[in-house]
Motif scaffolding. Structure first.
Motif, PDB file in Angstrom:
ATOM      1  N   TYR A   3       0.832  -1.197   0.000  1.00  0.00           N
ATOM      2  CA  TYR A   3       0.000   0.000   0.000  1.00  0.00           C
ATOM      3  C   TYR A   3       0.867   1.248   0.000  1.00  0.00           C
ATOM      4  CZ  TYR A   3      -4.182  -2.722   1.047  1.00  0.00           C
ATOM      5  OH  TYR A   3      -5.228  -3.606   0.987  1.00  0.00           O
ATOM      6  N   PHE A   4       0.340   2.315  -0.607  1.00  0.00           N
ATOM      7  CA  PHE A   4       1.029   3.602  -0.640  1.00  0.00           C
ATOM      8  C   PHE A   4      -0.005   4.671  -0.322  1.00  0.00           C
ATOM      9  CE2 PHE A   4       3.198   7.073  -3.184  1.00  0.00           C
ATOM     10  CZ  PHE A   4       4.230   7.224  -2.277  1.00  0.00           C
ATOM     11  N   ASP A   6      -1.140   8.713   1.290  1.00  0.00           N
ATOM     12  CA  ASP A   6      -0.821  10.099   1.587  1.00  0.00           C
ATOM     13  C   ASP A   6      -1.076  10.315   3.077  1.00  0.00           C
ATOM     14  OD1 ASP A   6      -0.708  12.826   1.936  1.00  0.00           O
ATOM     15  OD2 ASP A   6      -1.804  13.294   0.102  1.00  0.00           O
ATOM     16  N   GLN A  23      -9.110  -3.088  -1.043  1.00  0.00           N
ATOM     17  CA  GLN A  23      -8.814  -1.893  -1.826  1.00  0.00           C
ATOM     18  C   GLN A  23      -9.315  -0.617  -1.162  1.00  0.00           C
ATOM     19  OE1 GLN A  23      -9.625  -2.276  -6.026  1.00  0.00           O
ATOM     20  NE2 GLN A  23      -9.312  -4.476  -5.974  1.00  0.00           N
ATOM     21  N   ILE A  44      -6.366   5.963  -0.822  1.00  0.00           N
ATOM     22  CA  ILE A  44      -5.223   5.119  -1.177  1.00  0.00           C
ATOM     23  C   ILE A  44      -4.648   5.610  -2.498  1.00  0.00           C
ATOM     24  CG2 ILE A  44      -4.505   2.793  -1.836  1.00  0.00           C
ATOM     25  CD1 ILE A  44      -6.615   1.673  -0.028  1.00  0.00           C
ATOM     26  N   ILE A  45      -3.334   5.787  -2.528  1.00  0.00           N
ATOM     27  CA  ILE A  45      -2.682   6.166  -3.786  1.00  0.00           C
ATOM     28  C   ILE A  45      -2.504   4.934  -4.660  1.00  0.00           C
ATOM     29  CG2 ILE A  45      -0.599   7.168  -4.815  1.00  0.00           C
ATOM     30  CD1 ILE A  45      -0.329   8.822  -2.218  1.00  0.00           C
ATOM     31  N   SER A  46      -2.071   3.839  -4.071  1.00  0.00           N
ATOM     32  CA  SER A  46      -1.974   2.574  -4.812  1.00  0.00           C
ATOM     33  C   SER A  46      -2.017   1.423  -3.817  1.00  0.00           C
ATOM     34  CB  SER A  46      -0.683   2.513  -5.639  1.00  0.00           C
ATOM     35  OG  SER A  46       0.447   2.469  -4.782  1.00  0.00           O
ATOM     36  N   ASN A  47      -2.383   0.223  -4.311  1.00  0.00           N
ATOM     37  CA  ASN A  47      -2.438  -0.936  -3.431  1.00  0.00           C
ATOM     38  C   ASN A  47      -2.390  -2.219  -4.251  1.00  0.00           C
ATOM     39  OD1 ASN A  47      -5.263  -2.355  -3.636  1.00  0.00           O
ATOM     40  ND2 ASN A  47      -5.640  -0.173  -3.866  1.00  0.00           N
ATOM     41  N   LYS A  48      -2.173  -3.338  -3.537  1.00  0.00           N
ATOM     42  CA  LYS A  48      -2.168  -4.652  -4.168  1.00  0.00           C
ATOM     43  C   LYS A  48      -3.197  -5.572  -3.534  1.00  0.00           C
ATOM     44  CE  LYS A  48       2.535  -4.685  -5.953  1.00  0.00           C
ATOM     45  NZ  LYS A  48       3.842  -5.388  -5.963  1.00  0.00           N
ATOM     46  N   ASN A  49      -4.226  -4.980  -2.923  1.00  0.00           N
ATOM     47  CA  ASN A  49      -5.369  -5.740  -2.415  1.00  0.00           C
ATOM     48  C   ASN A  49      -4.986  -6.787  -1.374  1.00  0.00           C
ATOM     49  OD1 ASN A  49      -8.094  -6.150  -2.223  1.00  0.00           O
ATOM     50  ND2 ASN A  49      -8.140  -7.717  -3.791  1.00  0.00           N
ATOM     51  N   TYR A  69       4.269  10.908   2.856  1.00  0.00           N
ATOM     52  CA  TYR A  69       3.880   9.648   2.233  1.00  0.00           C
ATOM     53  C   TYR A  69       4.502   8.478   2.966  1.00  0.00           C
ATOM     54  CZ  TYR A  69       2.770  12.926  -1.475  1.00  0.00           C
ATOM     55  OH  TYR A  69       2.275  13.989  -2.170  1.00  0.00           O
ATOM     56  N   SER A  71       4.640   3.855   2.679  1.00  0.00           N
ATOM     57  CA  SER A  71       4.223   2.600   2.061  1.00  0.00           C
ATOM     58  C   SER A  71       4.248   1.518   3.133  1.00  0.00           C
ATOM     59  CB  SER A  71       5.128   2.237   0.880  1.00  0.00           C
ATOM     60  OG  SER A  71       6.490   2.258   1.258  1.00  0.00           O
TER      61      SER A  71
END
Length: 203
Positions: A3-4, A6, A23, A44-49, A69, A71
């Motif tokens: 996860y990334f 803010d 997500q 969420i800026i990005s994630n892999k579930n 930020y 991760s």
């Protein structure tokens, strides 16, 4: 990293858990009496579930205040590649509103109206005929008009400590709110960025 996020969007609350799953990211906090649960939505800026639960401690809060930020993976938080921290795993509470609850949508009244509600007494709350109704059994009934109610002919009524309800209303005055109520289940006040669950008083 899975996860990334803010960090500027995360409330700085100790004794809480950051939950990353399905997500989405939420910060869950429980009051000392286990009466109220607040769940803040975190973009969420990005994630892999993946499913992760992080117990928030003072060091993490200090980093929230220092870095923009971070991760996350199953063991480590990485703050802008400057600080790496092995966190304590937290608990995941599944807070889902059950089928059959009555939904009312309204704008929370101004603080001047909320100040008229007596604090620290039992208050009955119901959704009925286009109103959210607060009845203190002392001769005062407050009726807040809803813009929508899912079942206008059904009364779902529960009793709460008015102090807990006043706090929610005052902190969110003039905001659009969804209210979910069902017998023998915590009432839920849902806003754009957070949800608040309050347990009813025992009969």
């Amino acid at each position: 990293m899975f996860y990334f996020l803010d960090m500027r969007n995360i409330p700085k609350l100790s004794n809480s858990n950051l939950i990353l799953q399905n997500q989405k990211a939420v910060l869950q906090t429980i009051d000392d009496n286990n009466i109220k649960i607040v769940e803040y939505k975190i973009p969420i800026i990005s994630n892999k579930n993946e499913e992760i639960a992080i117990k928030i401690d003072d060091f993490i809060i200090d980093c929230f205040n220092t870095f923009r930020y971070a991760s996350f993976d199953r063991k480590i938080i990485n703050f802008e590649n400057q600080v790496q921290y092995e966190y304590e795993e937290g608990d995941i509470m599944e807070l889902e509103i059950p089928d059959g609850s009555i939904l009312g949508v309204l704008v929370i009244p101004d603080e001047k109206v909320i100040d008229l509600i007596e604090s620290g007494i039992s208050i009955r709350i119901s959704l009925f005929k286009k109103y959210l109704i607060l009845d203190d059994d002392c001769g005062k009934i407050f009726k807040f008009k809803t813009t929508f109610i899912s079942n206008q002919e059904t009364v779902q009524e529960q009793t709460f400590n008015s102090k807990d309800i006043i706090e929610v209303l005052k902190n969110n005055s003039n905001k659009l709110c969804k209210v979910h109520i069902l017998q023998d289940f915590p009432i839920c006040f849902e806003f754009d960025d957070h949800r608040i669950f309050i347990s009813p008083l025992d009969d």
